[in-house]
Design an enzyme around this catalytic site. Sequence first.
Site, PDB file in Angstrom:
ATOM      1  N   ASP A 181       0.865  -1.185   0.000  1.00 46.37           N
ATOM      2  CA  ASP A 181       0.000   0.000   0.000  1.00 46.37           C
ATOM      3  C   ASP A 181       0.900   1.233   0.000  1.00 46.37           C
ATOM      4  O   ASP A 181       2.068   1.165   0.364  1.00 46.37           O
ATOM      5  CB  ASP A 181      -0.907   0.028   1.251  1.00 46.37           C
ATOM      6  CG  ASP A 181      -2.179   0.837   1.049  1.00 46.37           C
ATOM      7  OD1 ASP A 181      -3.267   0.235   0.955  1.00 46.37           O
ATOM      8  OD2 ASP A 181      -2.094   2.084   0.973  1.00 46.37           O
TER       9      ASP A 181
ATOM     10  N   ASP B  35       3.568   2.710  -4.647  1.00 44.18           N
ATOM     11  CA  ASP B  35       2.458   3.201  -5.468  1.00 44.18           C
ATOM     12  C   ASP B  35       2.035   2.080  -6.439  1.00 44.18           C
ATOM     13  O   ASP B  35       2.849   1.603  -7.234  1.00 44.18           O
ATOM     14  CB  ASP B  35       2.946   4.441  -6.237  1.00 44.18           C
ATOM     15  CG  ASP B  35       1.870   5.038  -7.118  1.00 44.18           C
ATOM     16  OD1 ASP B  35       0.825   4.396  -7.352  1.00 44.18           O
ATOM     17  OD2 ASP B  35       2.089   6.169  -7.601  1.00 44.18           O
TER      18      ASP B  35
ATOM     19  N   SER C 247     -16.242  -3.857  -9.359  1.00 42.88           N
ATOM     20  CA  SER C 247     -17.305  -3.184  -8.597  1.00 42.88           C
ATOM     21  C   SER C 247     -18.622  -3.477  -9.305  1.00 42.88           C
ATOM     22  O   SER C 247     -18.622  -3.861 -10.485  1.00 42.88           O
ATOM     23  CB  SER C 247     -17.027  -1.674  -8.614  1.00 42.88           C
ATOM     24  OG  SER C 247     -18.138  -0.943  -8.147  1.00 42.88           O
TER      25      SER C 247
ATOM     26  N   TYR D 133     -15.154   6.368 -12.811  1.00 38.59           N
ATOM     27  CA  TYR D 133     -14.827   5.201 -11.970  1.00 38.59           C
ATOM     28  C   TYR D 133     -15.462   3.942 -12.563  1.00 38.59           C
ATOM     29  O   TYR D 133     -14.824   2.894 -12.656  1.00 38.59           O
ATOM     30  CB  TYR D 133     -15.349   5.458 -10.563  1.00 38.59           C
ATOM     31  CG  TYR D 133     -15.234   4.300  -9.590  1.00 38.59           C
ATOM     32  CD1 TYR D 133     -14.037   4.031  -8.932  1.00 38.59           C
ATOM     33  CD2 TYR D 133     -16.333   3.488  -9.315  1.00 38.59           C
ATOM     34  CE1 TYR D 133     -13.942   2.979  -8.030  1.00 38.59           C
ATOM     35  CE2 TYR D 133     -16.246   2.438  -8.418  1.00 38.59           C
ATOM     36  CZ  TYR D 133     -15.047   2.189  -7.773  1.00 38.59           C
ATOM     37  OH  TYR D 133     -14.956   1.140  -6.882  1.00 38.59           O
TER      38      TYR D 133
ATOM     39  N   LYS E 275     -13.676   0.493 -13.761  1.00 37.88           N
ATOM     40  CA  LYS E 275     -13.992  -0.825 -13.206  1.00 37.88           C
ATOM     41  C   LYS E 275     -14.509  -1.766 -14.298  1.00 37.88           C
ATOM     42  O   LYS E 275     -14.312  -2.982 -14.231  1.00 37.88           O
ATOM     43  CB  LYS E 275     -14.992  -0.694 -12.057  1.00 37.88           C
ATOM     44  CG  LYS E 275     -14.395  -0.022 -10.816  1.00 37.88           C
ATOM     45  CD  LYS E 275     -13.212  -0.815 -10.276  1.00 37.88           C
ATOM     46  CE  LYS E 275     -12.614  -0.229  -9.018  1.00 37.88           C
ATOM     47  NZ  LYS E 275     -11.486  -1.007  -8.484  1.00 37.88           N
TER      48      LYS E 275
ATOM     49  N   THR F 239     -22.156  -1.335  -2.456  1.00 43.83           N
ATOM     50  CA  THR F 239     -21.751  -0.283  -1.519  1.00 43.83           C
ATOM     51  C   THR F 239     -21.413  -0.929  -0.174  1.00 43.83           C
ATOM     52  O   THR F 239     -22.262  -1.565   0.442  1.00 43.83           O
ATOM     53  CB  THR F 239     -22.886   0.745  -1.342  1.00 43.83           C
ATOM     54  OG1 THR F 239     -23.256   1.217  -2.647  1.00 43.83           O
ATOM     55  CG2 THR F 239     -22.436   1.915  -0.497  1.00 43.83           C
TER      56      THR F 239
ATOM     57  N   THR G 299     -16.705   4.427   0.806  1.00 49.12           N
ATOM     58  CA  THR G 299     -18.125   4.790   0.727  1.00 49.12           C
ATOM     59  C   THR G 299     -18.356   6.126   1.432  1.00 49.12           C
ATOM     60  O   THR G 299     -19.093   6.981   0.924  1.00 49.12           O
ATOM     61  CB  THR G 299     -18.983   3.658   1.337  1.00 49.12           C
ATOM     62  OG1 THR G 299     -18.882   2.540   0.457  1.00 49.12           O
ATOM     63  CG2 THR G 299     -20.434   4.057   1.497  1.00 49.12           C
TER      64      THR G 299
HETATM   65  N1  LIG Z   1     -15.895   0.215  -0.593  1.00 46.48           N
HETATM   66  C1  LIG Z   1     -16.763  -0.021  -1.535  1.00 46.48           C
HETATM   67  O1  LIG Z   1     -17.966   0.220  -1.361  1.00 46.48           O
HETATM   68  C2  LIG Z   1     -16.300  -0.604  -2.849  1.00 46.48           C
HETATM   69  C3  LIG Z   1     -17.281  -0.991  -3.761  1.00 46.48           C
HETATM   70  C4  LIG Z   1     -16.891  -1.541  -4.978  1.00 46.48           C
HETATM   71  C5  LIG Z   1     -15.553  -1.698  -5.263  1.00 46.48           C
HETATM   72  N2  LIG Z   1     -14.618  -1.311  -4.367  1.00 46.48           N
HETATM   73  C6  LIG Z   1     -13.214  -1.493  -4.737  1.00 46.48           C
HETATM   74  O2  LIG Z   1     -12.568  -2.256  -3.743  1.00 46.48           O
HETATM   75  C7  LIG Z   1     -11.207  -1.852  -3.642  1.00 46.48           C
HETATM   76  C8  LIG Z   1     -10.894  -1.516  -2.195  1.00 46.48           C
HETATM   77  O3  LIG Z   1     -11.725  -0.418  -1.788  1.00 46.48           O
HETATM   78  P1  LIG Z   1     -11.863   0.014  -0.265  1.00 46.48           P
HETATM   79  O4  LIG Z   1     -13.277   0.212   0.027  1.00 46.48           O
HETATM   80  O5  LIG Z   1     -11.067  -0.913   0.565  1.00 46.48           O
HETATM   81  O6  LIG Z   1     -11.155   1.455  -0.345  1.00 46.48           O
HETATM   82  P2  LIG Z   1     -10.213   2.160   0.747  1.00 46.48           P
HETATM   83  O7  LIG Z   1     -10.104   3.554   0.288  1.00 46.48           O
HETATM   84  O8  LIG Z   1     -10.696   1.873   2.132  1.00 46.48           O
HETATM   85  O9  LIG Z   1      -8.826   1.411   0.559  1.00 46.48           O
HETATM   86  C9  LIG Z   1      -8.089   1.509  -0.639  1.00 46.48           C
HETATM   87  C10 LIG Z   1      -6.639   1.268  -0.301  1.00 46.48           C
HETATM   88  O10 LIG Z   1      -5.885   1.372  -1.534  1.00 46.48           O
HETATM   89  C11 LIG Z   1      -4.740   2.166  -1.271  1.00 46.48           C
HETATM   90  N3  LIG Z   1      -4.322   2.825  -2.497  1.00 46.48           N
HETATM   91  C12 LIG Z   1      -5.024   3.690  -3.250  1.00 46.48           C
HETATM   92  N4  LIG Z   1      -4.274   4.118  -4.268  1.00 46.48           N
HETATM   93  C13 LIG Z   1      -3.071   3.526  -4.154  1.00 46.48           C
HETATM   94  C14 LIG Z   1      -1.875   3.579  -4.894  1.00 46.48           C
HETATM   95  N5  LIG Z   1      -1.735   4.356  -5.984  1.00 46.48           N
HETATM   96  N6  LIG Z   1      -0.827   2.835  -4.501  1.00 46.48           N
HETATM   97  C15 LIG Z   1      -0.925   2.053  -3.395  1.00 46.48           C
HETATM   98  N7  LIG Z   1      -2.037   1.964  -2.641  1.00 46.48           N
HETATM   99  C16 LIG Z   1      -3.093   2.702  -3.030  1.00 46.48           C
HETATM  100  C17 LIG Z   1      -5.168   3.184  -0.212  1.00 46.48           C
HETATM  101  O11 LIG Z   1      -4.060   3.723   0.470  1.00 46.48           O
HETATM  102  C18 LIG Z   1      -6.069   2.326   0.659  1.00 46.48           C
HETATM  103  O12 LIG Z   1      -5.345   1.697   1.688  1.00 46.48           O
HETATM  104  C19 LIG Z   1     -11.026  -0.682  -4.603  1.00 46.48           C
HETATM  105  O13 LIG Z   1     -10.465  -1.135  -5.801  1.00 46.48           O
HETATM  106  C20 LIG Z   1     -12.441  -0.200  -4.806  1.00 46.48           C
HETATM  107  O14 LIG Z   1     -12.598   0.455  -6.037  1.00 46.48           O
HETATM  108  C21 LIG Z   1     -14.967  -0.767  -3.159  1.00 46.48           C
END
Ligand SMILES: NC(=O)c1ccc[n+]([C@@H]2O[C@H](COP(=O)([O-])OP(=O)(O)OC[C@H]3O[C@@H](n4cnc5c(N)ncnc54)[C@H](O)[C@@H]3O)[C@@H](O)[C@H]2O)c1
Length: 254
Positions: A38, A60, A140, A153, A157, A185, A191
Site C-alpha cells: 500500500d 504506489d 465493482s 470510476y 472498473k 456499496t 463509501t
Molecule cells: N468500498 C466499496 O464500497 C467498494 C465498492 C466496490 C468496489 N470497491 C473497490 O474495492 C477496492 C478496495 O476499496 P476500499 O473500500 O477498501 O477502499 P479504501 O479507500 O478503504 O482502501 C483503498 C486502499 O488502496 C490504497 N491505495 C489507493 N491508491 C493507491 C496507490 N496508488 N498505490 C498504493 N495503494 C493505493 C489506499 O491507500 C487504501 O489503503 C477498490 O479497488 C475499490 O474500487 C470498493
Amino acid sequence: MTRRLEGRVAAVTGAASGLGKATALALAKQGARVLLFDRDEVGLAATAAACPHSVTVVGDASSSVDVARAAETALLTLGPVELLAVAAGILGPAKPAIELAEEEWDRLFAINVKGPWLAARAFIPQMRERGRGSIVLFSSTAGLIGSRFLSAYSASKGAVTMLTRSLALNHAAEHIRVNCICPGTINGPMTDASFAQAGDVAAQEARAQIMLSGIPLRRFGEPEEIATAVLYLLGDEAGFTTGIALPVDGGRTA
Ligand SMILES: NC(=O)c1ccc[n+]([C@@H]2O[C@H](COP(=O)([O-])OP(=O)(O)OC[C@H]3O[C@@H](n4cnc5c(N)ncnc54)[C@H](O)[C@@H]3O)[C@@H](O)[C@H]2O)c1
C-alpha cells in the site's frame, strides 16, 4: 481448527484499509503468509500487526518499479506468491465523466486499471514457478452497470472486469485462475468519501438514501462479507471457477 491456507503465500495490494485490509486479515487467519502492499505506511503497519508472518512494502500501485519491488520482496522473503488480491483503487471525482480534468482521468486509470495489470504482470511469473495460482481483481457493481455519480470510476472498473476475463483466458492452461469481485456499496472509508462528495450533511444523507433504495437487501455490506467471497475465489474450493465477475452487492445488480 484446520487453517485451509496454511503454508500458502499471498499478496494483497491496498492492504492498509477497507476491503484489502479485511482480505489480508482473512488470509492470515487461514494461515497464509502475506505480502502487504500500500502507499499508506501507517495503515499498512496496523494491518501487519494483525497478520502474523506478513511482510510490508510501501509503494504506489501505479508504479511499475514499486510493484516489481513488491513482487521481488515477496519472492525473497516468503517465496513465490500463489494467491494475489488486487484491492488498491481510488474513487476519483464524483462528477459526470466529461467534467473530469485530463489529469484526474489519467490518475484514475493509472491506479484502477494499469495497477491491476502491473500486479498481474509482476506476480504471474511466480505463479508459473509454483505451477498454479489464483488472482482476484477488485472490480465493482460499477464495473457491471453504469453509474451516474461515478461515471469515470465505472469506466475504470468495467476495464477491470474485462481484464479479468482476458487474463483468465490467457493463463488457464498454466493453472492460473483469474476472477474479480464486484462489491456493491460497502461500509468504510471509500463509501464515506463517496457520500462526502455529495455536499453538506443533508445532501450526503440524500445520496445514502438513493444508494440504499437501489439495494434489495436494504443495507450496505461489510468488508468481511467481501473478504469471505475473495477467499472463496482465491482458494481451492473455487478450483473450477475462472473468468467470472462475482457481484456481492445485496442484490443491486440482480
Ligand atoms: N468500498 C466499496 O464500497 C467498494 C465498492 C466496490 C468496489 N470497491 C473497490 O474495492 C477496492 C478496495 O476499496 P476500499 O473500500 O477498501 O477502499 P479504501 O479507500 O478503504 O482502501 C483503498 C486502499 O488502496 C490504497 N491505495 C489507493 N491508491 C493507491 C496507490 N496508488 N498505490 C498504493 N495503494 C493505493 C489506499 O491507500 C487504501 O489503503 C477498490 O479497488 C475499490 O474500487 C470498493
